[in-house]
Scaffold this motif. Structure first.
Motif, PDB file in Angstrom:
ATOM      1  N   UNK A 170       0.859  -1.177   0.000  1.00 26.09           N
ATOM      2  CA  UNK A 170       0.000   0.000   0.000  1.00 26.09           C
ATOM      3  C   UNK A 170       0.895   1.226   0.000  1.00 26.09           C
ATOM      4  N   UNK A 171       0.752   2.053  -1.012  1.00 23.47           N
ATOM      5  CA  UNK A 171       1.602   3.220  -1.163  1.00 23.47           C
ATOM      6  C   UNK A 171       1.019   4.450  -0.495  1.00 23.47           C
ATOM      7  N   UNK A 172       1.554   5.594  -0.846  1.00 23.27           N
ATOM      8  CA  UNK A 172       1.081   6.851  -0.265  1.00 23.27           C
ATOM      9  C   UNK A 172      -0.408   7.061  -0.482  1.00 23.27           C
ATOM     10  N   UNK A 173      -1.058   7.654   0.505  1.00 19.22           N
ATOM     11  CA  UNK A 173      -2.482   7.969   0.440  1.00 19.22           C
ATOM     12  C   UNK A 173      -3.334   6.722   0.263  1.00 19.22           C
ATOM     13  N   UNK A 174      -2.807   5.566   0.684  1.00 18.86           N
ATOM     14  CA  UNK A 174      -3.578   4.329   0.637  1.00 18.86           C
ATOM     15  C   UNK A 174      -3.703   3.701  -0.733  1.00 18.86           C
ATOM     16  N   UNK A 175      -2.905   4.138  -1.688  1.00 13.07           N
ATOM     17  CA  UNK A 175      -2.975   3.575  -3.035  1.00 13.07           C
ATOM     18  C   UNK A 175      -2.649   2.097  -3.051  1.00 13.07           C
ATOM     19  N   UNK A 176      -3.489   1.304  -3.706  1.00 11.54           N
ATOM     20  CA  UNK A 176      -3.317  -0.148  -3.747  1.00 11.54           C
ATOM     21  C   UNK A 176      -2.287  -0.540  -4.795  1.00 11.54           C
ATOM     22  N   UNK A 177      -1.538  -1.595  -4.486  1.00 16.23           N
ATOM     23  CA  UNK A 177      -0.590  -2.154  -5.434  1.00 16.23           C
ATOM     24  C   UNK A 177      -1.353  -2.886  -6.532  1.00 16.23           C
TER      25      UNK A 177
END
Length: 260
Positions: free
Chosen positions: A198-205
């Motif tokens: 999970x990347x910045x701001x909750x972005x999904x892989x």
């Protein structure tokens, strides 16, 4: 650099770390041995306890058999036991039964700080058998080698802008006939799992690791399931796990359902 550009680079970084990890994990977790008796796929609440001889019989036929061979997807799932406590970063309180052992291994792997050597060391110390003095050091060394292979400092935590989630979907549990110990006190548990970043701001892989496998040997000791490397020579290899494979079902792969 714009905020959107920075966010995109961080998300790509998370995916690159995941891609590199699949190679590192595969290299670190290979083991072999002979096949042991298959554990029962489910046990009544509280029984049988560790030390009792687990059933090695196949599950009774179900209505699904009429529609074709049984598969893990069709078969009854193993309901994971709820832990009763938490200590040193790991869940505790699993019963000394086959499903208790499976639950302990699944829960540990989903909680394990596999890329953080300090937190991982704390967790491993909490679950390692007193009869495996080198267990913690060996696995902490693996974490540090993995970190170096990923271009990270050998010691430290996960990059602050990235979070990982591990989800176990199926297990293949067998008894290990350990000399001098009662049947059922030692188990090998294979896990099939996915891992997401999970990347910045909750972005999904968008490209998570799927269908990864790992195995552990645990033994019932001092009222808890403890991880050990005493019986590595007794390990066995399963067939590949696939949800729709009758061969996976026959070999003991069972899907898991987390407790509500």
């Amino acid at each position: 650099m714009s905020v959107d550009s920075s966010t995109g680079l961080k998300a790509r970084r998370a995916r690159l770390i995941l891609a590199a990890i699949v190679v590192a994990v595969a290299a670190l977790l290979v083991a072999g041995g002979f096949t042991a008796a298959t554990l029962m796929r489910e046990d009544p609440k509280g029984t049988p306890q560790a030390g009792a001889s687990p059933s090695a019989t196949a599950p009774p036929p179900t209505s699904a058999d009429a529609a074709g061979p049984m598969t893990p997807e069709k078969g009854k799932k193993t309901v994971l036991r709820k832990p009763t406590g938490q200590k040193d970063g790991v869940s505790t309180g699993f019963p000394g039964s086959p499903s208790g052992g499976i639950s302990a291994v699944v829960t540990f792997w989903e909680e394990y700080a596999w890329l953080d050597d300090e937190k991982g060391s704390q967790q491993l110390t909490a679950v390692a058998s007193k009869d495996s003095p080198g267990y913690v050091d060996t696995r902490v060394s693996e974490i540090r080698k993995m970190r170096e292979g990923l271009g990270l400092p050998p010691s430290g935590g996960i990059p602050a802008d990235i979070n990982f989630t591990t989800a176990v979907h199926a297990t293949r549990a067998t008894t290990v006939k350990a000399p001098g110990l009662p049947a059922g006190d030692v188990m090998q548990v294979w896990l099939s799992y996915d891992r997401f970043a999970t990347g910045p701001k909750g972005g999904r892989d968008e490209n998570p690791l799927r269908g990864q496998t790992v195995d552990f040997i645990v033994k019932w000791q001092d009222g808890a399931w403890k991880f050990t490397d005493e019986f590595n020579e007794l390990r066995s290899f399963p067939v590949a796990y696939e949800p729709t494979s009758p061969y996976a079902w026959k070999d003991g792969w069972v899907q898991v359902r987390h407790a509500d």
